[in-house]
Design a protein around this motif. Structure first.
Motif, PDB file in Angstrom:
ATOM      1  N   ARG A 158     -40.691 -25.316 -25.581  1.00 52.16           N
ATOM      2  CA  ARG A 158     -39.335 -25.740 -25.924  1.00 52.16           C
ATOM      3  C   ARG A 158     -38.431 -25.891 -24.699  1.00 52.16           C
ATOM      4  N   ALA A 159     -38.983 -26.003 -23.532  1.00 55.88           N
ATOM      5  CA  ALA A 159     -38.175 -26.090 -22.317  1.00 55.88           C
ATOM      6  C   ALA A 159     -37.305 -27.334 -22.316  1.00 55.88           C
ATOM      7  N   PRO A 160     -36.044 -27.204 -21.886  1.00 60.63           N
ATOM      8  CA  PRO A 160     -35.154 -28.366 -21.867  1.00 60.63           C
ATOM      9  C   PRO A 160     -35.501 -29.362 -20.777  1.00 60.63           C
ATOM     10  N   ASP A 161     -36.219 -28.928 -19.743  1.00 63.72           N
ATOM     11  CA  ASP A 161     -36.592 -29.852 -18.670  1.00 63.72           C
ATOM     12  C   ASP A 161     -37.966 -29.464 -18.150  1.00 63.72           C
ATOM     13  N   GLU A 162     -38.530 -30.348 -17.347  1.00 68.66           N
ATOM     14  CA  GLU A 162     -39.890 -30.168 -16.863  1.00 68.66           C
ATOM     15  C   GLU A 162     -40.006 -28.974 -15.916  1.00 68.66           C
ATOM     16  N   GLU A 163     -39.022 -28.768 -15.064  1.00 65.03           N
ATOM     17  CA  GLU A 163     -39.095 -27.664 -14.107  1.00 65.03           C
ATOM     18  C   GLU A 163     -39.117 -26.317 -14.818  1.00 65.03           C
ATOM     19  N   THR A 164     -38.259 -26.178 -15.838  1.00 67.34           N
ATOM     20  CA  THR A 164     -38.240 -24.933 -16.610  1.00 67.34           C
ATOM     21  C   THR A 164     -39.565 -24.723 -17.318  1.00 67.34           C
ATOM     22  N   GLY A 165     -40.143 -25.817 -17.867  1.00 68.67           N
ATOM     23  CA  GLY A 165     -41.431 -25.702 -18.534  1.00 68.67           C
ATOM     24  C   GLY A 165     -42.533 -25.254 -17.581  1.00 68.67           C
ATOM     25  N   GLN A 166     -42.519 -25.779 -16.342  1.00 67.29           N
ATOM     26  CA  GLN A 166     -43.528 -25.366 -15.367  1.00 67.29           C
ATOM     27  C   GLN A 166     -43.388 -23.893 -14.999  1.00 67.29           C
ATOM     28  N   LEU A 167     -42.146 -23.464 -14.789  1.00 66.75           N
ATOM     29  CA  LEU A 167     -41.941 -22.047 -14.481  1.00 66.75           C
ATOM     30  C   LEU A 167     -42.388 -21.149 -15.625  1.00 66.75           C
ATOM     31  N   ALA A 168     -42.084 -21.565 -16.857  1.00 63.56           N
ATOM     32  CA  ALA A 168     -42.513 -20.768 -18.011  1.00 63.56           C
ATOM     33  C   ALA A 168     -44.032 -20.728 -18.114  1.00 63.56           C
ATOM     34  N   GLU A 169     -44.698 -21.833 -17.796  1.00 64.90           N
ATOM     35  CA  GLU A 169     -46.153 -21.867 -17.849  1.00 64.90           C
ATOM     36  C   GLU A 169     -46.758 -20.948 -16.778  1.00 64.90           C
ATOM     37  N   VAL A 170     -46.146 -20.930 -15.597  1.00 65.89           N
ATOM     38  CA  VAL A 170     -46.615 -20.005 -14.552  1.00 65.89           C
ATOM     39  C   VAL A 170     -46.473 -18.562 -15.010  1.00 65.89           C
ATOM     40  N   ILE A 171     -45.357 -18.243 -15.644  1.00 63.49           N
ATOM     41  CA  ILE A 171     -45.152 -16.877 -16.154  1.00 63.49           C
ATOM     42  C   ILE A 171     -46.190 -16.544 -17.215  1.00 63.49           C
ATOM     43  N   ARG A 172     -46.484 -17.496 -18.090  1.00 65.56           N
ATOM     44  CA  ARG A 172     -47.481 -17.254 -19.141  1.00 65.56           C
ATOM     45  C   ARG A 172     -48.863 -17.018 -18.545  1.00 65.56           C
ATOM     46  N   GLU A 173     -49.249 -17.847 -17.556  1.00 63.63           N
ATOM     47  CA  GLU A 173     -50.566 -17.673 -16.937  1.00 63.63           C
ATOM     48  C   GLU A 173     -50.658 -16.350 -16.185  1.00 63.63           C
ATOM     49  N   SER A 174     -49.585 -15.980 -15.493  1.00 66.35           N
ATOM     50  CA  SER A 174     -49.586 -14.699 -14.784  1.00 66.35           C
ATOM     51  C   SER A 174     -49.672 -13.533 -15.761  1.00 66.35           C
ATOM     52  N   SER A 175     -48.973 -13.648 -16.876  1.00 63.07           N
ATOM     53  CA  SER A 175     -49.034 -12.583 -17.874  1.00 63.07           C
ATOM     54  C   SER A 175     -50.424 -12.483 -18.478  1.00 63.07           C
ATOM     55  N   ALA A 176     -51.043 -13.636 -18.743  1.00 65.66           N
ATOM     56  CA  ALA A 176     -52.401 -13.607 -19.290  1.00 65.66           C
ATOM     57  C   ALA A 176     -53.389 -13.003 -18.293  1.00 65.66           C
ATOM     58  N   ALA A 177     -53.240 -13.349 -17.000  1.00 66.25           N
ATOM     59  CA  ALA A 177     -54.117 -12.754 -15.986  1.00 66.25           C
ATOM     60  C   ALA A 177     -53.890 -11.249 -15.882  1.00 66.25           C
ATOM     61  N   ALA A 178     -52.630 -10.829 -15.987  1.00 72.95           N
ATOM     62  CA  ALA A 178     -52.340  -9.398 -15.947  1.00 72.95           C
ATOM     63  C   ALA A 178     -52.962  -8.679 -17.136  1.00 72.95           C
ATOM     64  N   LEU A 179     -52.939  -9.294 -18.307  1.00 70.31           N
ATOM     65  CA  LEU A 179     -53.570  -8.689 -19.482  1.00 70.31           C
ATOM     66  C   LEU A 179     -55.076  -8.558 -19.301  1.00 70.31           C
ATOM     67  N   ASN A 180     -55.700  -9.568 -18.696  1.00 68.44           N
ATOM     68  CA  ASN A 180     -57.147  -9.485 -18.458  1.00 68.44           C
ATOM     69  C   ASN A 180     -57.478  -8.347 -17.488  1.00 68.44           C
ATOM     70  N   GLU A 181     -56.711  -8.250 -16.400  1.00 70.40           N
ATOM     71  CA  GLU A 181     -56.957  -7.162 -15.450  1.00 70.40           C
ATOM     72  C   GLU A 181     -56.664  -5.808 -16.083  1.00 70.40           C
ATOM     73  N   LEU A 182     -55.615  -5.761 -16.903  1.00 69.93           N
ATOM     74  CA  LEU A 182     -55.295  -4.504 -17.583  1.00 69.93           C
ATOM     75  C   LEU A 182     -56.408  -4.113 -18.546  1.00 69.93           C
ATOM     76  N   ARG A 183     -57.010  -5.070 -19.198  1.00 65.71           N
ATOM     77  CA  ARG A 183     -58.119  -4.774 -20.107  1.00 65.71           C
ATOM     78  C   ARG A 183     -59.296  -4.165 -19.339  1.00 65.71           C
ATOM     79  N   ASP A 184     -59.598  -4.714 -18.167  1.00 58.46           N
ATOM     80  CA  ASP A 184     -60.684  -4.151 -17.355  1.00 58.46           C
ATOM     81  C   ASP A 184     -60.367  -2.724 -16.924  1.00 58.46           C
ATOM     82  N   ILE A 185     -59.109  -2.483 -16.557  1.00 58.48           N
ATOM     83  CA  ILE A 185     -58.716  -1.134 -16.140  1.00 58.48           C
ATOM     84  C   ILE A 185     -58.844  -0.158 -17.303  1.00 58.48           C
ATOM     85  N   LEU A 186     -58.443  -0.588 -18.488  1.00 59.37           N
ATOM     86  CA  LEU A 186     -58.547   0.279 -19.663  1.00 59.37           C
ATOM     87  C   LEU A 186     -59.997   0.588 -19.989  1.00 59.37           C
TER      88      LEU A 186
END
Length: 364
Positions: free
Chosen positions: A193-221
């Motif tokens: 739902r980003a109002p512009d392309e730049e905001t959408g890209q930043l949100a996608e980077v945050i989503r990918e980083s969060s997903a990578a953090a969840l994967n690493e957290l799963r391995d740690i657990l």
């Protein structure tokens, strides 16, 4: 070795007494010299064959009465090695028969001499041997109890560590994983739902980083719960991941200047993993303490060692919580990898984190 030295001393001492006794006699008994030689061998073998050597000593004393000291030593050995068991009773009976034979050899038995001889050559060595046997058994029991107590202590410590690891895993899953999952979901919704392309890209980077953090957290657990194999058997972060790490942060809006050699230096997996984590933690600290500033990341070889350097201008904090454990963790990683870590202001208005590691021999 200690027992052998003691046996040698006892053998030389006892046979020395026999030799001196024989030299002071006008007439030595027949077979006196072979008897002394056999006595020496018997004294050396008395620990391994206590009952057999005892009866050999009784036989020598029967034919050569001057070696009467020998049965006393051998009787003590039987009692100290076998304890209150049938070999000791047999040895006592044999020694008592030998003493009775000597007491009655002159015709009328000399009961007083027999009593004194029994106390000197039989009762005292048997009691001393039994005391030594009980002492050794007590020490062995105490040693066994100490070993058992140590094993139980280690087992309790392992259980406590396992319970604490499971508790930490539960807390991380219930708190950290939940928060990061919410961040990933919100970033995904924002990218749609980003109002512009730049905001959408930043949100996608945050989503990918969060997903990578969840994967690493799963391995740690999984490691904390002991449900996963050895962490070293799974692929982990390496030196080649530094470029992607800086690229993701740049895509999120940070200003990063990188100086990475091509090709990358050849290092061990442990060194590559440690270097990656040092750069990762340094970038996190730079984002906390100098938001919006340009961050310089450099990798290279200096004097045959891999050097990682992350520098940022000294600036205002971003207001994020600071624990101080990051620097402690970096120092531990660098030390385990055989490297050295330096951090602090460089006198030119910058904060620099510099780590050096042993390299395998240049670039491939």
């Amino acid at each position: 070795m200690r027992a052998l030295l003691i046996d040698l001393l006892v053998a030389f001492g006892a046979t020395g007494i026999l030799v001196l006794d024989g030299l002071h006699r006008v007439h030595t008994p027949p077979f006196w010299v072979p008897a002394v030689a056999v006595a020496f061998v018997v004294l050396l073998l008395r620990r391994r064959y206590p009952l057999i050597t005892a009866f050999i000593g009784y036989g020598l004393a029967w034919f050569v009465p001057t070696v009467l000291l020998l049965p006393t030593v051998l009787l003590y050995t039987v009692a100290s090695r076998r304890g209150p068991k049938w070999p000791t009773a047999v040895a006592v009976a044999g020694c008592l028969a030998l003493l009775a034979t000597f007491a009655g050899s002159g015709g009328t038995p000399n009961w007083r001499a027999l009593g004194v001889s029994a106390v000197s050559f039989l009762v005292i060595p048997v009691l001393a041997g039994l005391w030594m046997y009980q002492r050794a058994a007590l020490l062995e029991a105490l040693r066994g109890r100490a070993d058992q107590a140590e094993r139980e202590r280690d087992l309790l410590a392992e259980r406590a560590v396992a319970a604490e690891r499971r508790r930490i895993a539960r807390e991380m899953h219930d708190v950290v994983a939940h928060r990061v999952s919410i961040v990933a979901l919100q970033a995904g919704a924002l990218s749609v739902r980003a109002p512009d392309e730049e905001t959408g890209q930043l949100a996608e980077v945050i989503r990918e980083s969060s997903a990578a953090a969840l994967n690493e957290l799963r391995d740690i657990l999984q490691v904390l719960r002991d449900d996963a194999p050895d962490p070293s058997s799974r692929p982990g972060p390496a030196l080649s991941g530094v470029a992607r790490l800086t690229g993701d942060l740049a895509a999120a809006g940070a200003r990063i200047v990188t100086d990475l050699p091509e090709p990358l230096p050849r290092v061990t997996d442990q060194v590559g993993r440690a270097a990656y984590r040092i750069v990762q933690e340094s970038l996190t600290n730079a984002a906390k303490h100098a938001p919006g500033a340009t961050i310089h990341v450099r990798l290279g070889l200096e004097d045959g060692r891999l050097v990682t350097e992350v520098a940022n201008p000294l600036g205002a904090s971003a207001g994020l919580p600071v624990s101080g454990y990051g620097l402690i963790g970096m120092r531990e990683r660098v030390t385990l990898a055989g490297g050295a870590l330096n951090h602090g202001p460089d006198g030119a208005g910058r904060y620099v984190v510099r780590a050096s590691f042993p390299a395998e021999g240049g670039t491939p």
